[in-house]
Scaffold this active site. Structure first.
Site, PDB file in Angstrom:
ATOM      1  N   TYR A 215      -5.344  -3.125  -4.116  1.00  0.00           N
ATOM      2  CA  TYR A 215      -5.094  -2.183  -5.120  1.00  0.00           C
ATOM      3  C   TYR A 215      -3.520  -1.891  -5.312  1.00  0.00           C
ATOM      4  O   TYR A 215      -2.766  -1.895  -4.174  1.00  0.00           O
ATOM      5  CB  TYR A 215      -5.520  -0.789  -4.474  1.00  0.00           C
ATOM      6  CG  TYR A 215      -5.163   0.422  -5.437  1.00  0.00           C
ATOM      7  CD1 TYR A 215      -5.812   0.640  -6.604  1.00  0.00           C
ATOM      8  CD2 TYR A 215      -4.430   1.509  -4.857  1.00  0.00           C
ATOM      9  CE1 TYR A 215      -5.604   1.730  -7.305  1.00  0.00           C
ATOM     10  CE2 TYR A 215      -4.220   2.576  -5.596  1.00  0.00           C
ATOM     11  CZ  TYR A 215      -4.688   2.755  -6.856  1.00  0.00           C
ATOM     12  OH  TYR A 215      -4.396   3.886  -7.605  1.00  0.00           O
TER      13      TYR A 215
ATOM     14  N   LYS B 156       4.765   5.753  -0.308  1.00  0.00           N
ATOM     15  CA  LYS B 156       4.152   6.601   0.822  1.00  0.00           C
ATOM     16  C   LYS B 156       5.234   7.080   1.718  1.00  0.00           C
ATOM     17  O   LYS B 156       5.769   8.136   1.409  1.00  0.00           O
ATOM     18  CB  LYS B 156       2.983   5.806   1.380  1.00  0.00           C
ATOM     19  CG  LYS B 156       1.916   5.635   0.061  1.00  0.00           C
ATOM     20  CD  LYS B 156       0.217   5.273   0.537  1.00  0.00           C
ATOM     21  CE  LYS B 156      -0.325   5.182  -0.559  1.00  0.00           C
ATOM     22  NZ  LYS B 156      -0.989   3.927  -0.997  1.00  0.00           N
TER      23      LYS B 156
ATOM     24  N   ASP C 142       3.670  -5.937  -2.395  1.00  0.00           N
ATOM     25  CA  ASP C 142       3.428  -4.491  -2.331  1.00  0.00           C
ATOM     26  C   ASP C 142       3.295  -4.028  -1.174  1.00  0.00           C
ATOM     27  O   ASP C 142       2.093  -4.186  -0.344  1.00  0.00           O
ATOM     28  CB  ASP C 142       2.303  -4.336  -3.016  1.00  0.00           C
ATOM     29  CG  ASP C 142       1.769  -2.893  -3.439  1.00  0.00           C
ATOM     30  OD1 ASP C 142       2.588  -2.011  -2.834  1.00  0.00           O
ATOM     31  OD2 ASP C 142       0.882  -2.505  -4.228  1.00  0.00           O
TER      32      ASP C 142
HETATM   33  C1  LIG Z   1      -1.171   3.636  -2.625  1.00  0.00           C
HETATM   34  C2  LIG Z   1      -0.889   2.270  -3.044  1.00  0.00           C
HETATM   35  C3  LIG Z   1      -0.035   2.119  -4.435  1.00  0.00           C
HETATM   36  C4  LIG Z   1      -0.117   3.468  -5.278  1.00  0.00           C
HETATM   37  O1  LIG Z   1       0.775   4.281  -5.202  1.00  0.00           O
HETATM   38  P1  LIG Z   1       0.710   5.598  -5.798  1.00  0.00           P
HETATM   39  O2  LIG Z   1       1.675   6.576  -5.145  1.00  0.00           O
HETATM   40  O3  LIG Z   1      -0.680   6.417  -5.369  1.00  0.00           O
HETATM   41  O4  LIG Z   1       0.922   5.600  -7.079  1.00  0.00           O
HETATM   42  C5  LIG Z   1       0.304   0.941  -4.592  1.00  0.00           C
HETATM   43  N1  LIG Z   1       0.040  -0.017  -3.916  1.00  0.00           N
HETATM   44  C6  LIG Z   1      -0.575   0.092  -2.697  1.00  0.00           C
HETATM   45  C7  LIG Z   1      -0.741  -1.047  -1.774  1.00  0.00           C
HETATM   46  C8  LIG Z   1      -1.131   1.321  -2.415  1.00  0.00           C
HETATM   47  O5  LIG Z   1      -1.594   1.465  -1.056  1.00  0.00           O
END
Ligand SMILES: *Cc1c(COP(=O)(O)O)cnc(C)c1O
Length: 429
Positions: free
Chosen positions: A144, A267, A239
């Site tokens: 994701y 985060k 990511d």
């Molecule tokens: C949570 C997450 C996102 C998206 O971040 P948001 O602040 O919710 O838009 C993207 N990549 C990873 C790996 C994530 O866990």
């Protein structure tokens, strides 16, 4: 536990907000019950509107590495608020946090701040496309990367839970530029490169998959990604929205010893405020406006209050490496305890851990791939989740999510959760 007030609030919320929530997994829909409305949190605990207390293993889905309402987050915030909350002009603290991030992540020679992880990944892909002059990207099934159109293809997290890994509303035109490979399977990546010669701008990957539960990376696979992207002139994007500042201060790239071309963060870097960041090699980041032709902007990007909370958190982590030792020690204890309980009860389950990240899957398959994850018994998870909640453990309300622990969790918290886990597994038999 009595959750009458939560139930009433949810009925009201459903009238005005789709599904009653502002992000799908919060709805508890997959565990077949109304969500818990939180009143406040402190340390490892949250308290709901009915006054029930839980040990929190969601921690806002990753950001709260120091637990709830830590004074560390708030240092100097009152003064910052009095100065004003947003200017739309640069402030000194933006330089400070950029310096700190680039020092922690040497692969990020330059960084741009945004307001969410979604914005970070979406922008990084645009930059990679601008830099390479190519259209296509490769992502991995079950990973994701936020909810931008081109990344909601065979995605993870809530999209898996709710059975919409490829979202409706994403046009075929957009989806066709997103090629999907298999995590931990380098041959699937090689095949896509062979079928699309000279066309792939970027490979984006969660260096430790954390949105299909937790799937530890195969080191040869990760090295293989670095090798093939290098030889194909493709931008490798890590990511690290979850793993950044969580697996280690320098993230997964430090732990795995692999240097990506670009990195996305989110985060933890906001200390509980909405913050994301993307960065990478200087020549790539020089593509970003106003230096280069790739446009990217944000009214509240680099917001001084959010930057202050982020900087407070990151500075604390830099100066307290023992936070990471503690997280790993607690994760190891959780792993050992859950594994012993699985053995004792004979429940078909796998306890997975990578550094401080853990996940319990209800399957007899060893967890090394998306396919193995998908053999999980989500009904068993639902039953387990409910028992754990009643015993005062706030776990992710879905099988395909990681367990998050914080510096505020104590070994006593972990021991109690291990005992509750034993009772919950016993009931499953
Ligand atoms: C949570 C997450 C996102 C998206 O971040 P948001 O602040 O919710 O838009 C993207 N990549 C990873 C790996 C994530 O866990």
């Amino acid at each position: 536990m009595n959750r009458e007030k939560s139930e009433k609030l949810f009925i009201e919320a459903e009238k005005y907000i789709p599904g009653g929530v502002n992000s799908p997994v919060r709805a508890f829909k997959s565990v077949d019950m109304p969500p818990v409305f939180v009143d406040h949190g402190k340390g490892s605990r949250i308290y709901d509107v009915d006054g029930n207390e839980y040990t929190d293993y969601i921690c806002s889905w990753g950001p709260l590495i120091l637990g709830h309402a830590s004074p560390v987050y708030y240092e100097g915030i009152q003064e910052a608020l009095e100065k004003g909350t947003t200017f739309g002009a640069p402030t000194a603290i933006e330089v400070e946090i950029a310096k700190l991030i680039t020092e922690a992540y040497p692969s990020m020679e330059m960084v741009r701040m945004v307001s969410s992880g979604t914005e970070a990944t979406m922008s990084a892909l645009r930059v990679a496309r601008g830099f390479t002059g190519r259209d296509k990207i490769i992502k991995f099934e079950g990973c994701y990367h936020g909810h931008s159109d081109g990344l909601l293809v065979k995605s993870g997290s809530g999209t898996l839970t709710f059975g919409v890994p490829t979202s409706s509303g994403v046009t075929p035109g957009t989806a066709k530029d997103t090629l999907v490979a298999t995590y931990n399977d380098i041959e699937s990546v090689k095949a896509l490169f062979a079928e699309n010669p000279g066309e792939i701008a970027a490979v984006i990957v969660e260096p430790v998959a954390g949105n299909m539960g937790v799937v530890p990376p195969d080191l040869d696979f990760m090295k293989g990604l670095r090798k093939i992207t290098e030889s194909e002139g493709t931008v490798l994007i890590f990511d690290e929205v979850i793993t950044g500042f969580r697996l280690a201060y320098g993230g997964a790239q430090e732990v795995l010893g692999i240097k990506p071309d670009m990195t996305t963060l989110g985060k933890i870097i906001g200390g509980g405020m909405p913050v994301g960041a993307f960065g990478g090699r200087r020549e790539i980041m020089e593509m970003v406006a106003p230096l280069g032709g790739v446009y990217q902007a944000g009214t509240l990007s680099g917001n001084p209050i959010a930057m202050k909370m982020g900087l407070n958190t990151l500075t604390y982590l830099r100066d307290h490496p023992e936070v990471y030792e503690g997280l790993e020690e607690k994760a190891k204890r959780l792993e050992a305890g859950f594994k012993a309980n699985i053995e004792k009860t004979g429940v078909k389950a796998q306890m997975v851990r990578f550094k401080g990240m853990t996940c319990l899957f209800f399957t007899d398959q060893p967890i090394d791939s998306y396919a193995a994850v998908m053999t999980s018994d989500t009904r068993a998870y639902t039953q387990y989740f409910k028992s754990m909640l009643e015993a005062g453990n706030f776990l992710p309300p879905a099988q395909f999510e990681a367990i998050f622990i914080s510096d505020a969790h104590t070994l006593q918290d972990i021991e109690k959760t291990i005992e509750d886990n034993y009772q919950a597994l016993k009931k499953l038999k």
